[in-house]
Design a protein around this motif. Structure first.
Motif, PDB file in Angstrom:
ATOM      1  N   ARG A  15      44.354  53.258  44.751  1.00 46.19           N
ATOM      2  CA  ARG A  15      43.483  54.132  44.651  1.00 46.19           C
ATOM      3  C   ARG A  15      41.900  54.262  44.395  1.00 46.19           C
ATOM      4  NH1 ARG A  15      46.058  59.027  48.265  1.00 46.19           N
ATOM      5  NH2 ARG A  15      45.101  60.360  46.443  1.00 46.19           N
ATOM      6  N   ILE A  16      42.537  54.684  42.545  1.00 46.29           N
ATOM      7  CA  ILE A  16      42.356  54.589  41.215  1.00 46.29           C
ATOM      8  C   ILE A  16      41.366  52.540  41.354  1.00 46.29           C
ATOM      9  CG2 ILE A  16      42.014  54.200  39.230  1.00 46.29           C
ATOM     10  CD1 ILE A  16      43.286  56.594  38.765  1.00 46.29           C
ATOM     11  N   ALA A  17      42.266  51.864  41.283  1.00 38.36           N
ATOM     12  CA  ALA A  17      42.142  50.029  41.134  1.00 38.36           C
ATOM     13  C   ALA A  17      41.581  49.670  42.110  1.00 38.36           C
ATOM     14  CB  ALA A  17      43.631  50.121  41.277  1.00 38.36           C
ATOM     15  N   ARG A  23      34.130  49.559  43.832  1.00 35.67           N
ATOM     16  CA  ARG A  23      32.620  49.774  43.198  1.00 35.67           C
ATOM     17  C   ARG A  23      32.115  49.421  42.586  1.00 35.67           C
ATOM     18  NH1 ARG A  23      33.188  55.994  46.340  1.00 35.67           N
ATOM     19  NH2 ARG A  23      34.368  55.098  47.920  1.00 35.67           N
ATOM     20  N   PHE A  24      33.371  49.105  41.049  1.00 34.96           N
ATOM     21  CA  PHE A  24      32.438  48.666  40.018  1.00 34.96           C
ATOM     22  C   PHE A  24      32.907  46.975  39.547  1.00 34.96           C
ATOM     23  CE2 PHE A  24      33.837  53.261  40.292  1.00 34.96           C
ATOM     24  CZ  PHE A  24      32.506  53.507  39.900  1.00 34.96           C
ATOM     25  N   GLU A  33      41.973  44.336  32.332  1.00 34.16           N
ATOM     26  CA  GLU A  33      42.967  44.976  31.134  1.00 34.16           C
ATOM     27  C   GLU A  33      42.723  46.692  32.062  1.00 34.16           C
ATOM     28  OE1 GLU A  33      39.458  45.962  29.024  1.00 34.16           O
ATOM     29  OE2 GLU A  33      40.588  44.208  29.777  1.00 34.16           O
ATOM     30  N   LEU A  34      41.616  46.698  32.535  1.00 33.59           N
ATOM     31  CA  LEU A  34      42.038  48.730  33.152  1.00 33.59           C
ATOM     32  C   LEU A  34      41.959  48.749  34.555  1.00 33.59           C
ATOM     33  CD1 LEU A  34      40.994  51.631  32.884  1.00 33.59           C
ATOM     34  CD2 LEU A  34      38.757  51.114  33.974  1.00 33.59           C
ATOM     35  N   VAL A  35      42.407  47.660  35.382  1.00 37.82           N
ATOM     36  CA  VAL A  35      42.504  47.436  36.460  1.00 37.82           C
ATOM     37  C   VAL A  35      44.183  47.078  36.589  1.00 37.82           C
ATOM     38  CG1 VAL A  35      42.492  46.193  38.662  1.00 37.82           C
ATOM     39  CG2 VAL A  35      40.357  46.911  37.513  1.00 37.82           C
ATOM     40  N   GLU A  46      52.265  42.214  41.512  1.00 43.52           N
ATOM     41  CA  GLU A  46      51.376  41.346  42.424  1.00 43.52           C
ATOM     42  C   GLU A  46      49.962  41.391  41.823  1.00 43.52           C
ATOM     43  OE1 GLU A  46      52.396  37.775  44.919  1.00 43.52           O
ATOM     44  OE2 GLU A  46      54.554  39.115  45.309  1.00 43.52           O
ATOM     45  N   GLN A  47      49.074  42.091  42.141  1.00 43.87           N
ATOM     46  CA  GLN A  47      47.904  42.332  41.920  1.00 43.87           C
ATOM     47  C   GLN A  47      48.261  42.187  40.110  1.00 43.87           C
ATOM     48  OE1 GLN A  47      50.044  43.680  44.625  1.00 43.87           O
ATOM     49  NE2 GLN A  47      48.681  44.532  45.580  1.00 43.87           N
ATOM     50  N   ALA A  48      48.857  43.291  39.511  1.00 47.64           N
ATOM     51  CA  ALA A  48      49.017  43.484  38.395  1.00 47.64           C
ATOM     52  C   ALA A  48      48.643  42.279  37.895  1.00 47.64           C
ATOM     53  CB  ALA A  48      50.318  45.237  37.915  1.00 47.64           C
TER      54      ALA A  48
END
Length: 186
Positions: A15-17, A23-24, A33-35, A46-48
């Protein structure tokens, strides 16, 4: 945090990612790298992988080559956990080439890790079939062997690059290929 069930922690990270993406977008652009960290912790491999690749490229663009090496390596390790598909092979190839370039800048042209990265990329090129990325891989390997100086291997790579340029009828690649062969003979 430690008292949460693993599945709950993964949901929170996911949810954070997703919130960061939605939103950001400016933050995502400057700190991919945060995401990537949140998607990794969420188990969304896959997203990572996509974000680790973006983070590595972003770090390379800023000449933060050690950071780029870390990001690309993390992405490559995550890719190993996914099934082999043409898309995953392409991602792995792209990241190995970028890792090789970052390692050349961070550790030097003749570092053993450079050879490993480009050798892995060459194997991925063979697995993927005809790919334009092969020229970058051969040039990276040529630089490694020319600096070592393992000139017999460097000459073979230069000649392979020249054959590739002639087959592709690519004048720009031919210039690079002639350079590699000429510099090796010199």
């Amino acid at each position: 945090y430690q008292s949460l069930l693993r599945s709950t922690r993964q949901q929170v990270h996911q949810r954070i990612a997703q919130a960061l993406e939605a939103r950001f977008p400016a933050l995502v652009e400057t700190q991919p790298e945060l995401v990537a960290q949140h998607y990794t912790a969420a188990g969304c491999t896959e997203q990572a992988v996509r974000y680790w690749q973006r983070a590595g490229q972003h770090a390379s663009d800023r000449s933060a080559h050690l950071e780029a090496t870390s990001h690309f390596t993390t992405g490559i390790e995550l890719l190993k956990t996914l099934p082999e598909t043409p898309e995953h092979t392409h991602h792995a190839l792209t990241m190995h080439i970028a890792l090789g370039a970052a390692l050349q800048m961070a550790k030097g042209l003749a570092a053993p890790e450079v050879e490993h990265a480009y050798t892995q990329a060459r194997a991925l090129c063979q697995q993927a079939g005809e790919t334009p990325a092969l020229a970058s891989v051969l040039f990276g390997l040529w630089r490694f062997y020319a600096v070592r100086p393992q000139l017999h291997t460097a000459r073979e790579l230069g000649e392979t690059l020249l054959r590739l340029a002639q087959h592709a009828d690519d004048p720009a690649l031919a210039v690079v290929a002639y350079y590699t062969v000429g510099a090796t003979w010199f």
